[in-house]
Design an enzyme around this catalytic site. Structure first.
Site, PDB file in Angstrom:
ATOM      1  N   CYS A 276       7.778   5.336 -20.321  1.00 51.48           N
ATOM      2  CA  CYS A 276       7.140   6.313 -21.089  1.00 51.48           C
ATOM      3  C   CYS A 276       7.986   6.065 -22.586  1.00 51.48           C
ATOM      4  CB  CYS A 276       7.372   7.474 -20.520  1.00 51.48           C
ATOM      5  SG  CYS A 276       6.369   7.878 -19.346  1.00 51.48           S
TER       6      CYS A 276
HETATM    7  N1  LIG Z   1       5.686   6.884 -14.150  1.00 54.47           N
HETATM    8  C1  LIG Z   1       5.782   7.887 -14.792  1.00 54.47           C
HETATM    9  O1  LIG Z   1       6.745   8.582 -14.930  1.00 54.47           O
HETATM   10  C2  LIG Z   1       4.699   8.251 -16.113  1.00 54.47           C
HETATM   11  C3  LIG Z   1       4.763   9.445 -16.545  1.00 54.47           C
HETATM   12  C4  LIG Z   1       3.928  10.024 -17.621  1.00 54.47           C
HETATM   13  C5  LIG Z   1       2.816   9.122 -17.739  1.00 54.47           C
HETATM   14  N2  LIG Z   1       2.927   7.787 -17.096  1.00 54.47           N
HETATM   15  C6  LIG Z   1       1.462   6.999 -17.503  1.00 54.47           C
HETATM   16  O2  LIG Z   1       0.582   7.034 -16.527  1.00 54.47           O
HETATM   17  C7  LIG Z   1       0.167   5.850 -16.206  1.00 54.47           C
HETATM   18  C8  LIG Z   1       0.253   4.936 -15.144  1.00 54.47           C
HETATM   19  O3  LIG Z   1       1.595   4.959 -14.648  1.00 54.47           O
HETATM   20  P1  LIG Z   1       2.352   4.765 -13.517  1.00 54.47           P
HETATM   21  O4  LIG Z   1       3.898   4.986 -13.695  1.00 54.47           O
HETATM   22  O5  LIG Z   1       1.521   5.551 -12.393  1.00 54.47           O
HETATM   23  O6  LIG Z   1       1.957   3.097 -13.341  1.00 54.47           O
HETATM   24  P2  LIG Z   1       2.191   2.276 -11.714  1.00 54.47           P
HETATM   25  O7  LIG Z   1       2.442   0.962 -11.995  1.00 54.47           O
HETATM   26  O8  LIG Z   1       3.238   2.899 -10.817  1.00 54.47           O
HETATM   27  O9  LIG Z   1       0.820   2.527 -10.834  1.00 54.47           O
HETATM   28  C9  LIG Z   1      -0.358   1.982 -11.504  1.00 54.47           C
HETATM   29  C10 LIG Z   1      -1.198   1.700 -10.322  1.00 54.47           C
HETATM   30  O10 LIG Z   1      -2.704   0.968 -10.940  1.00 54.47           O
HETATM   31  C11 LIG Z   1      -3.091   0.017 -10.255  1.00 54.47           C
HETATM   32  N3  LIG Z   1      -4.108  -0.712 -10.988  1.00 54.47           N
HETATM   33  C12 LIG Z   1      -4.108  -1.232 -12.070  1.00 54.47           C
HETATM   34  N4  LIG Z   1      -5.078  -1.708 -12.556  1.00 54.47           N
HETATM   35  C13 LIG Z   1      -6.126  -1.330 -11.813  1.00 54.47           C
HETATM   36  C14 LIG Z   1      -7.539  -1.277 -11.617  1.00 54.47           C
HETATM   37  N5  LIG Z   1      -8.110  -2.080 -12.824  1.00 54.47           N
HETATM   38  N6  LIG Z   1      -8.192  -0.731 -10.860  1.00 54.47           N
HETATM   39  C15 LIG Z   1      -7.479   0.180 -10.025  1.00 54.47           C
HETATM   40  N7  LIG Z   1      -6.172   0.114  -9.870  1.00 54.47           N
HETATM   41  C16 LIG Z   1      -5.228  -0.319 -10.703  1.00 54.47           C
HETATM   42  C17 LIG Z   1      -1.633  -0.669  -9.698  1.00 54.47           C
HETATM   43  O11 LIG Z   1      -2.033  -1.566  -8.831  1.00 54.47           O
HETATM   44  C18 LIG Z   1      -0.555   0.353  -9.438  1.00 54.47           C
HETATM   45  O12 LIG Z   1      -0.608   0.530  -8.209  1.00 54.47           O
HETATM   46  C19 LIG Z   1       0.663   4.943 -17.610  1.00 54.47           C
HETATM   47  O13 LIG Z   1      -0.104   4.941 -18.548  1.00 54.47           O
HETATM   48  C20 LIG Z   1       1.849   5.711 -17.711  1.00 54.47           C
HETATM   49  O14 LIG Z   1       2.360   5.492 -19.281  1.00 54.47           O
HETATM   50  C21 LIG Z   1       3.581   7.376 -16.362  1.00 54.47           C
END
Ligand SMILES: NC(=O)c1ccc[n+]([C@@H]2O[C@H](COP(=O)([O-])OP(=O)(O)OC[C@H]3O[C@@H](n4cnc5c(N)ncnc54)[C@H](O)[C@@H]3O)[C@@H](O)[C@H]2O)c1
Length: 431
Positions: A276
């Site tokens: 982030c």
């Molecule tokens: N991790 C954090 O602490 C956090 C906090 C706030 C916001 N975010 C935001 O949330 C979003 C997700 O982050 P995350 O950390 O959960 O990511 P992550 O990598 O843990 O999970 C994302 C998942 O999406 C899947 N994926 C990718 N493309 C796909 C598609 N086309 N269809 C279906 N599934 C698909 C991946 O296989 C993966 O399992 C990002 O934009 C991130 O910036 C993350």
């Protein structure tokens, strides 16, 4: 009189008969799925990773914030399942998208995952569905990127289907705040979109905070993370200033924090990590570049934070020098490689930069991290060594990068030299 799609969705939220689909079952998607299931909804998770889907269907959690026992209970009860079959996106009444939003090699936004997920949703979009984007992104993504793709179906937003943005604020490892008790901001393309989104989330989230547009909701997330990045950059610069003046920055911060108004405590450290703070401000900077405006605070904070690993490596070299040693050939033990305490995530961790910079100077680097038994990051392939009096004493210098709770700091204090980027060795000034 027949009910509108808005009325039908709100009623389905009320009696929990709405089927919830979550696209992307990672750090954000899985905890949300668990809260939705806990609220009484049935949830189906969509993911392109067969491994993630298999784990979830076996009731095994791959996300630290969702204990396996909790996930298993939902899976067993038929409240939560996962699939790689994206054609099933026609089934849910609500589809939440939580896919990654990384940066490209040139540090520009990579919205390809949002585009791919939107295309999957668009293929099966039907009347009476609400789509909510949760991935962090630049203002305008929901309206400019998603809406045209969804409207190609011939359906009308706000009437036939609904579209909103609601930023995810999850703070992995936070013992106090989780998906349920962190207020949730939401902004729809139309007022009806916002109302439907609020109704769907309300049973699972304690407080909803509606705003007037998706752009406002998109900017809320970027303001929050830019605020952190800029303040961390400021306090990191203050650490450098204090070092040059021979003043203890921690003493200054603690005393400043006694002011009951107008000051918020931030602490210096090895830099910023995670998916982030190092990334999100670049989304806003990029968007503003397209409008011929340079976001100077964002860029300056990013620069200072990115320079911190080099600053701390210089401190290690100084500590070795004090002991009459060169960096080349020295043995260094890095404590903690996760990007913050008590979590198992190394994405963008400053520890990786510190290790690379030390190796570049010819040092032999080992690490200990109770949460990361091993890792592979580009050319770095490493395995955690046990933390014992022997490993601590064998190192020419121990560098504390992540202040995990499970570490015996009294033992670490027995090292020949310690560089403490987190000021965790109480009573010792950071060096
Ligand atoms: N991790 C954090 O602490 C956090 C906090 C706030 C916001 N975010 C935001 O949330 C979003 C997700 O982050 P995350 O950390 O959960 O990511 P992550 O990598 O843990 O999970 C994302 C998942 O999406 C899947 N994926 C990718 N493309 C796909 C598609 N086309 N269809 C279906 N599934 C698909 C991946 O296989 C993966 O399992 C990002 O934009 C991130 O910036 C993350």
């Amino acid at each position: 009189m027949t009910a509108t799609h808005e009325q039908t969705l709100c009623a389905k939220a009320k009696d929990r008969s709405a089927l919830i689909g979550i696209v992307g079952m990672g750090y954000v998607g899985l905890p949300l799925a668990a809260e939705m299931a806990d609220a009484g909804y049935t949830v189906v998770g969509f993911d392109v990773s067969q491994r993630v889907v298999d784990l979830i269907n076996a009731g095994t959690s791959h996300v630290q914030d969702v204990p396996t026992e909790r996930l298993r209970a939902f899976v067993k009860a038929g409240k939560l399942s996962a699939t790689t079959d994206l054609s099933r996106m026609r089934e849910p009444d609500c589809i939440v998208i939580a896919v990654p939003t990384p940066l490209s090699k040139t540090r520009d936004p990579d919205v390809s995952y949002i585009v791919a997920a939107t295309e999957s949703v668009a293929k099966t979009l039907r009347t009476g569905q609400i789509i909510v984007l949760e991935s962090t992104t630049y203002p305008g993504t929901t309206r400019e990127l998603m809406l045209p793709a969804l409207e190609r179906s011939g359906l009308t937003v706000g009437k036939d289907f609904f579209l909103a943005f609601s930023p995810e604020r999850v703070d992995p490892g936070n013992p106090k705040f989780n998906t349920r008790n962190t207020p949730k901001v939401v902004g729809g393309i139309t007022a009806a979109c916002t109302r439907v989104a609020e109704a769907i989330y309300a049973p699972a989230i304690e407080r909803m905070v509606p705003v007037s547009s998706p752009e406002a909701a998109e900017l809320v997330k970027l303001l929050e993370n830019t605020f952190r990045s800029v303040n961390i950059g400021l306090v990191n610069e203050m650490a450098i200033v204090c070092d040059k003046l021979g003043v203890d920055v921690w003493e200054v911060i603690e005393a400043a924090a006694s002011k009951p108004f107008g000051f918020m405590k931030f602490t210096p450290g090895p830099g910023v990590g995670g998916h982030c703070i190092p990334l999100d401000p670049h989304y806003l900077a990029w968007k503003m570049r397209t409008l011929n405006y340079r976001t100077r605070f964002i860029e300056l904070a990013g620069e200072i934070n990115a320079e911190m690993p080099e600053y701390w490596v210089t401190k290690v070299v100084d500590a070795l020098n004090d002991a009459g040693k060169a960096a080349r050939g020295s043995s260094i033990l890095v404590l903690g490689v996760a990007y913050k305490k008590d979590i198992d995530d190394i994405r963008e961790s400053p520890a990786l930069d510190i290790i690379r910079l030390l190796e570049r100077r010819g040092a032999h680097v080992a690490y200990h991290d109770p949460h990361i038994p091993e890792f592979k990051e580009d050319s770095l392939v490493m395995r955690s060594v046990p933390l014992t009096v022997a490993t601590v004493r064998a190192a020419d210098c121990v560098v504390i990068v992540t202040d995990h709770s499970a570490i015996d700091y009294a033992m670490v204090g027995q090292a020949r030299a310690v560089v403490d980027t987190r000021h965790i060795l109480t009573g010792r000034a950071p060096r």
